[in-house]
Design an enzyme around this catalytic site. Structure first.
Site, mmCIF file in Angstrom:
data_model
loop_
_atom_site.group_PDB
_atom_site.id
_atom_site.type_symbol
_atom_site.label_atom_id
_atom_site.label_comp_id
_atom_site.label_asym_id
_atom_site.label_seq_id
_atom_site.Cartn_x
_atom_site.Cartn_y
_atom_site.Cartn_z
ATOM 1 N N LYS A 36 -5.718 66.945 -81.288
ATOM 2 C CA LYS A 36 -7.266 67.814 -80.964
ATOM 3 C C LYS A 36 -7.879 67.444 -80.204
ATOM 4 O O LYS A 36 -8.563 65.989 -80.175
ATOM 5 C CB LYS A 36 -7.684 67.919 -82.819
ATOM 6 C CG LYS A 36 -7.910 66.207 -83.488
ATOM 7 C CD LYS A 36 -8.092 67.038 -85.139
ATOM 8 C CE LYS A 36 -8.044 64.919 -85.451
ATOM 9 N NZ LYS A 36 -7.894 64.863 -86.949
ATOM 10 N N ARG A 134 -11.205 67.548 -98.819
ATOM 11 C CA ARG A 134 -12.264 68.139 -97.298
ATOM 12 C C ARG A 134 -11.076 69.204 -97.496
ATOM 13 O O ARG A 134 -12.054 70.877 -98.219
ATOM 14 C CB ARG A 134 -11.998 67.366 -96.527
ATOM 15 C CG ARG A 134 -12.043 67.648 -95.143
ATOM 16 C CD ARG A 134 -11.871 67.554 -93.947
ATOM 17 N NE ARG A 134 -10.996 66.514 -93.869
ATOM 18 C CZ ARG A 134 -10.456 65.756 -92.107
ATOM 19 N NH1 ARG A 134 -11.412 65.756 -91.770
ATOM 20 N NH2 ARG A 134 -9.342 65.918 -92.152
ATOM 21 N N HIS A 164 -4.732 63.285 -96.698
ATOM 22 C CA HIS A 164 -5.160 62.251 -95.861
ATOM 23 C C HIS A 164 -6.341 61.570 -96.300
ATOM 24 O O HIS A 164 -6.796 61.368 -98.183
ATOM 25 C CB HIS A 164 -6.469 63.873 -94.660
ATOM 26 C CG HIS A 164 -7.213 62.873 -94.102
ATOM 27 N ND1 HIS A 164 -5.995 62.412 -93.116
ATOM 28 C CD2 HIS A 164 -8.163 63.065 -93.205
ATOM 29 C CE1 HIS A 164 -6.448 62.042 -91.467
ATOM 30 N NE2 HIS A 164 -8.436 62.279 -91.714
ATOM 31 N N ARG A 220 1.412 59.328 -88.330
ATOM 32 C CA ARG A 220 0.039 60.149 -88.093
ATOM 33 C C ARG A 220 -1.281 59.772 -87.695
ATOM 34 O O ARG A 220 -2.225 60.570 -87.663
ATOM 35 C CB ARG A 220 -0.148 61.637 -89.279
ATOM 36 C CG ARG A 220 -0.468 63.115 -89.099
ATOM 37 C CD ARG A 220 -0.506 64.397 -90.286
ATOM 38 N NE ARG A 220 -1.824 63.490 -90.543
ATOM 39 C CZ ARG A 220 -1.901 62.983 -92.041
ATOM 40 N NH1 ARG A 220 -0.836 63.320 -92.707
ATOM 41 N NH2 ARG A 220 -3.117 62.685 -92.938
ATOM 42 N N TYR A 264 -39.008 61.320 -67.288
ATOM 43 C CA TYR A 264 -39.712 61.934 -68.046
ATOM 44 C C TYR A 264 -39.559 61.441 -68.913
ATOM 45 O O TYR A 264 -39.159 60.770 -68.871
ATOM 46 C CB TYR A 264 -38.535 63.459 -68.573
ATOM 47 C CG TYR A 264 -37.641 63.977 -67.901
ATOM 48 C CD1 TYR A 264 -38.424 64.752 -66.998
ATOM 49 C CD2 TYR A 264 -36.718 64.385 -67.473
ATOM 50 C CE1 TYR A 264 -37.449 66.227 -66.174
ATOM 51 C CE2 TYR A 264 -35.913 65.539 -66.523
ATOM 52 C CZ TYR A 264 -36.728 65.855 -66.029
ATOM 53 O OH TYR A 264 -36.150 67.215 -65.063
ATOM 54 N N CYS A 311 -31.794 61.595 -67.994
ATOM 55 C CA CYS A 311 -31.758 62.988 -67.934
ATOM 56 C C CYS A 311 -30.718 63.577 -68.004
ATOM 57 O O CYS A 311 -29.404 63.384 -68.665
ATOM 58 C CB CYS A 311 -31.976 63.579 -66.190
ATOM 59 S SG CYS A 311 -33.177 62.120 -65.718
ATOM 60 N N ASP A 313 -28.960 65.534 -65.498
ATOM 61 C CA ASP A 313 -28.056 64.865 -64.876
ATOM 62 C C ASP A 313 -28.199 64.146 -64.273
ATOM 63 O O ASP A 313 -27.118 64.028 -63.356
ATOM 64 C CB ASP A 313 -28.048 66.367 -64.038
ATOM 65 C CG ASP A 313 -27.666 67.825 -63.896
ATOM 66 O OD1 ASP A 313 -26.854 68.170 -65.274
ATOM 67 O OD2 ASP A 313 -28.559 68.452 -64.663
HETATM 68 C C1 LIG Z 1 -7.493 64.188 -86.902
HETATM 69 C C2 LIG Z 1 -6.450 63.646 -87.961
HETATM 70 C C3 LIG Z 1 -5.715 62.062 -88.225
HETATM 71 C C4 LIG Z 1 -5.587 61.354 -87.591
HETATM 72 O O1 LIG Z 1 -6.923 60.378 -87.390
HETATM 73 P P1 LIG Z 1 -7.403 59.212 -87.046
HETATM 74 O O2 LIG Z 1 -8.341 58.190 -87.724
HETATM 75 O O3 LIG Z 1 -7.647 59.682 -85.556
HETATM 76 O O4 LIG Z 1 -5.967 58.424 -86.610
HETATM 77 C C5 LIG Z 1 -4.293 62.351 -89.310
HETATM 78 N N1 LIG Z 1 -4.656 63.489 -90.107
HETATM 79 C C6 LIG Z 1 -5.355 64.521 -89.968
HETATM 80 C C7 LIG Z 1 -5.105 65.298 -90.810
HETATM 81 C C8 LIG Z 1 -6.380 64.339 -89.169
HETATM 82 O O5 LIG Z 1 -7.230 65.613 -89.312
#
Ligand SMILES: *Cc1c(COP(=O)(O)O)cnc(C)c1O
Length: 376
Positions: A36, A134, A164, A220, A264, A311, A313
């Site tokens: 992602k 979440r 998660h 994951r 600036y 700045c 750029d």
């Molecule tokens: C982004 C995400 C991960 C990966 O998490 P990390 O902390 O980057 O390893 C795993 N599971 C879910 C649901 C996520 O959204």
């Protein structure tokens, strides 16, 4: 060369990180990598293509357009959307063969209706909220939702369940250990209600590094595959190589007299006659404006301070009263220069944030150059 400010993406390092994870989890478990947010800034297509060849089993995305980009690039690995899909997105997701997460009966019903209309089946993963608040179904409601899927959604195949872990990167393992126990107990109840699940998963990077009891049959990870630890306190049980270097070049150079004010707001004044170099990188590239008067960069192995405000750029650095630096010289913003190094961790600490945000905030304007010495 049209680029000046660029990221070198070390695909060889990312591959080495993947293989190090594979060695720890073994050959039987599935490996899903989070790609992602443009692979945390590293380039989702290039990373996914390399990962496909390196034996990764699944990709994880946040949005349907992210999945479409991968499909358009010809990537064929299974893709899991890690967050719920709105009904309007489901058709495109199914067209792209994206596996969706299901958190509630309404969402499941919308997907079931669409699949029925198309005369097609779809695999789904049940998302459980075991302690993050979440997304996901609450554990006591999970068996009923699984039964709903089994009995009322004949076009949906409940392939997996996941949760998660919000503090798996913490040095204190207690909360995560309890969460994994709760997850396993809930999965057992779901399986009793709706039959066996093929993929049961919870291990983000923090858990891959510190909670082998959470490996289950798929892991994951995200941040660690790019070579960064989720938190300074996470056990560094797997050595990782950084996935990127951030570089630019000196675009302009001049000697200014003592007292000259820079940038600036004129927030910095030269304490003595000194050489000021200008760099073609600014906050629009992700060189954070918080580095104004407090960031540093490397040129030929030496560290120089940012002076004045960053700045949009451009950025100025102070080279001191004598210098060998010339226009066109390479400047390292993140990465190694000779014996010196600026790490993503250093940026995270300086900016009061986490490694994730550092790499994600390097903007789309910065050219990504892919380096992969071992590829053939
Ligand atoms: C982004 C995400 C991960 C990966 O998490 P990390 O902390 O980057 O390893 C795993 N599971 C879910 C649901 C996520 O959204």
């Amino acid at each position: 060369m049209l680029y000046q400010t660029h990221l070198v993406i070390h695909l060889d390092h990312i591959r080495a990180n993947l293989l190090a994870i594979r060695a720890v989890i073994g050959p039987e478990r599935k490996l899903l990598i989070a790609v992602k947010a443009n692979a945390y800034g590293h380039g989702a297509v290039a990373v996914s293509r390399m990962a496909e060849a390196a034996g990764v089993d699944w990709l994880g995305v946040a949005t349907v357009p992210e999945a479409l980009q991968l499909r358009e690039a010809g990537i064929r690995l299974p893709i899991l959307k890690l967050s719920p899909a709105f009904p309007e997105e489901m058709e495109a997701a199914l067209d792209a063969g994206v596996t969706l997460a299901v958190c509630d009966p309404d969402n499941a019903e919308a997907l079931e209706a669409l699949c029925a209309a198309r005369g097609a089946r779809a695999a789904v993963h049940l998302k459980l909220d075991t302690g993050m608040a979440r997304i996901g179904v609450q554990p006591p409601s999970a068996p009923a939702l699984a039964r709903f899927l089994a009995e009322r959604c004949p076009h949906l195949d409940l392939q997996g369940a996941f949760t998660h872990l919000p503090v798996s990167d913490d040095a204190d393992p207690a909360y995560t250990e309890e969460q994994i126990r709760r997850f396993r107990a809930t999965v057992a109840a779901v399986e009793a209600a709706a039959g066996p699940l093929e993929l049961v998963h919870c291990a983000n990077s923090g858990a891959v590094l510190g909670h082998p009891e959470g490996f289950l049959n798929l892991v994951r990870p995200g941040i660690m595959i790019y070579g960064f630890y989720p938190d300074p306190g996470t056990p560094r049980s797997i050595p990782l190589l950084p996935g990127l270097s951030f570089r630019t070049r000196v675009s302009f150079l001049k000697k200014v007299p003592a007292g000259t004010r820079v940038g600036y707001g004129l927030t910095w004044a030269a304490p003595e006659d000194t050489w000021i170099a200008t760099l073609p990188v600014g906050y629009a590239d992700g060189f954070n404006r918080l580095f104004s008067n407090r960031g540093r960069v490397l040129v030929a192995g030496r560290s120089y301070p940012v002076v004045g405000r960053v700045c949009m750029d451009q950025t100025m650095i102070d080279l001191g009263p004598e210098t060998n630096v010339r226009v066109g010289d390479e400047v390292v913003l993140i990465g190694r220069s000779g014996e010196a190094e600026i790490t993503v961790d250093e940026w995270a600490k300086a900016l009061g944030t986490i490694t994730y945000e550092v790499t994600c905030q390097i903007s789309g304007r910065v050219e990504r150059l892919y380096s992969d010495p071992q590829a053939h």
